[in-house]
Design an enzyme around this catalytic site. Structure first.
Site, PDB file in Angstrom:
ATOM      1  N   ASP A  86      -2.480   1.634   9.789  1.00  0.00           N
ATOM      2  CA  ASP A  86      -3.393   0.740  10.512  1.00  0.00           C
ATOM      3  C   ASP A  86      -2.825  -0.687  10.616  1.00  0.00           C
ATOM      4  O   ASP A  86      -3.422  -1.542  11.267  1.00  0.00           O
ATOM      5  CB  ASP A  86      -4.809   0.745   9.917  1.00  0.00           C
ATOM      6  CG  ASP A  86      -4.824   0.745   8.397  1.00  0.00           C
ATOM      7  OD1 ASP A  86      -3.755   0.651   7.773  1.00  0.00           O
ATOM      8  OD2 ASP A  86      -5.932   0.839   7.831  1.00  0.00           O
ATOM      9  N   ASP A 113       0.475  -8.434   2.868  1.00  0.00           N
ATOM     10  CA  ASP A 113      -0.884  -8.297   3.384  1.00  0.00           C
ATOM     11  C   ASP A 113      -1.763  -9.222   2.565  1.00  0.00           C
ATOM     12  O   ASP A 113      -2.100  -8.911   1.427  1.00  0.00           O
ATOM     13  CB  ASP A 113      -1.336  -6.842   3.264  1.00  0.00           C
ATOM     14  CG  ASP A 113      -2.772  -6.636   3.713  1.00  0.00           C
ATOM     15  OD1 ASP A 113      -3.439  -7.626   4.075  1.00  0.00           O
ATOM     16  OD2 ASP A 113      -3.244  -5.488   3.687  1.00  0.00           O
ATOM     17  N   ASN A 117      -4.800 -10.221   3.355  1.00  0.00           N
ATOM     18  CA  ASN A 117      -6.219  -9.912   3.512  1.00  0.00           C
ATOM     19  C   ASN A 117      -7.058 -11.161   3.801  1.00  0.00           C
ATOM     20  O   ASN A 117      -8.182 -11.313   3.293  1.00  0.00           O
ATOM     21  CB  ASN A 117      -6.744  -9.162   2.279  1.00  0.00           C
ATOM     22  CG  ASN A 117      -6.626  -7.649   2.459  1.00  0.00           C
ATOM     23  OD1 ASN A 117      -6.934  -7.107   3.529  1.00  0.00           O
ATOM     24  ND2 ASN A 117      -6.178  -6.953   1.429  1.00  0.00           N
ATOM     25  N   TYR A 151       0.321  -7.932  -2.060  1.00  0.00           N
ATOM     26  CA  TYR A 151      -0.836  -7.201  -1.538  1.00  0.00           C
ATOM     27  C   TYR A 151      -2.091  -7.790  -2.167  1.00  0.00           C
ATOM     28  O   TYR A 151      -2.534  -7.378  -3.227  1.00  0.00           O
ATOM     29  CB  TYR A 151      -0.710  -5.697  -1.823  1.00  0.00           C
ATOM     30  CG  TYR A 151      -1.849  -4.876  -1.280  1.00  0.00           C
ATOM     31  CD1 TYR A 151      -2.365  -5.118  -0.012  1.00  0.00           C
ATOM     32  CD2 TYR A 151      -2.408  -3.847  -2.029  1.00  0.00           C
ATOM     33  CE1 TYR A 151      -3.420  -4.368   0.485  1.00  0.00           C
ATOM     34  CE2 TYR A 151      -3.459  -3.089  -1.536  1.00  0.00           C
ATOM     35  CZ  TYR A 151      -3.955  -3.353  -0.284  1.00  0.00           C
ATOM     36  OH  TYR A 151      -4.996  -2.613   0.205  1.00  0.00           O
ATOM     37  N   GLU A 170       0.825  -1.216   0.000  1.00  0.00           N
ATOM     38  CA  GLU A 170       0.000   0.000   0.000  1.00  0.00           C
ATOM     39  C   GLU A 170       0.851   1.254   0.000  1.00  0.00           C
ATOM     40  O   GLU A 170       0.733   2.105   0.887  1.00  0.00           O
ATOM     41  CB  GLU A 170      -0.985   0.005   1.184  1.00  0.00           C
ATOM     42  CG  GLU A 170      -2.289  -0.705   0.864  1.00  0.00           C
ATOM     43  CD  GLU A 170      -3.497  -0.129   1.610  1.00  0.00           C
ATOM     44  OE1 GLU A 170      -3.830  -0.649   2.679  1.00  0.00           O
ATOM     45  OE2 GLU A 170      -4.090   0.841   1.092  1.00  0.00           O
TER      46      GLU A 170
END
Length: 258
Positions: A249, A147, A149, A106, A34
């Site tokens: 975050d 990440d 997810n 990602y 990101e």
DNA sequence: ATGTCGGCAAAATGCCGA
């Protein structure tokens, strides 16, 4: 040898924190996600000054992945996940660095589900698993970091006790099955391997006081191929970074190798 | 629905994606 992954949620917004963390944590290899910046706005000079060689694939506004190496230049292997020429999003970068193959990943978020974005997440995951198998088959030391997810289980080790995320794309059976299929190739989930039962969250939503309440999720993962699993020495989450002012975050996740 | 972020177009407020 220390290797880390961190979804920075905007590399330029996060640059002072990134530099502070690099200095304090001293990782040898770093996978970032990101970036939220086009290639031309990647802070190459600041990272060079900090002693890190960098490889990056950006795009305006969203996504973006990078691989950093302290005192070395990562050698690009590929910047696209094979299998879908129509996929132009900057979500995958693979390099040779420090004797390893390292991928910065990602994976699409997939919300809302059901829907086209969720379908695209599952297709991306399938492509990822196909490519992961080919990497595994090389027998080389490989790290798949990023990440993903996906929250692997509903156990409190992976997510705080809640039903708020029940319908979220990160918890659905399909991405969880894809994650299990990936592990079935032989990859070692470094954090879970060394800390089987400990809650080790990597993401806390900005909303609803999720960080002060430690209402976190484990979605940033480091997968190791066999040669690296053999020398795995430590794994952890730099939780305190999530508490810094103006934080991402996500918190950095790391492994060390002997 | 709501809450909070970052980037961006557009012109400081609003939208998208997360």
């Amino acid at each position: 040898m220390k290797l880390a992954t961190w979804n920075v949620n905007g590399i330029n917004a996060r640059l002072p924190l990134l530099l502070r963390w690099l200095e304090e944590s001293m990782p040898d290899v770093v996978c970032l996600q990101e970036l939220k910046a086009p290639d031309a706005k990647f802070p190459h000079e600041a990272l060079t000054d900090a002693g890190y060689g960098a490889l990056w694939r950006g795009q305006p506004s969203w996504n973006g992945v990078a691989i950093l190496a302290r005192g070395a230049q990562p050698i690009e292997i590929r910047r696209e996940l094979p299998g879908d020429p129509s996929d132009t999003e900057a979500r995958y970068l693979e390099a040779a660095v420090e004797g390893m193959i390292v991928a910065s990943i990602y994976l699409p978020n997939g919300n809302p589900q059901p829907g086209p974005k969720f379908d695209r997440k599952l297709r991306w995951f399938e492509r990822m698993n196909r490519h992961a198998q080919s990497l595994w088959d090389t027998g080389l030391p490989v790290v798949l970091a990023g990440d993903w997810n996906v929250v692997p289980t509903d156990d409190v080790a992976d997510i705080y006790a809640t039903r708020s995320w029940h319908d979220d794309a990160l918890l659905q059976p399909e991405p969880r099955a894809a994650w299990q299929a990936l592990l079935a190739q032989g990859w070692v989930d470094a954090i879970r391997h060394l800390h089987p039962d400990e809650p080790l969250y990597t993401f806390w939503d900005y909303l609803r006081q999720r960080w002060p309440r430690n209402a976190g999720l484990r979605i940033d993962h480091l997968l190791l191929s066999e040669p690296l699993a053999q020398v795995l020495a430590g794994a952890g989450v730099d939780r305190d970074v999530r508490g810094w002012e103006h934080a991402s975050d996500h918190a950095p996740v790391w492994v060390t190798f002997d």
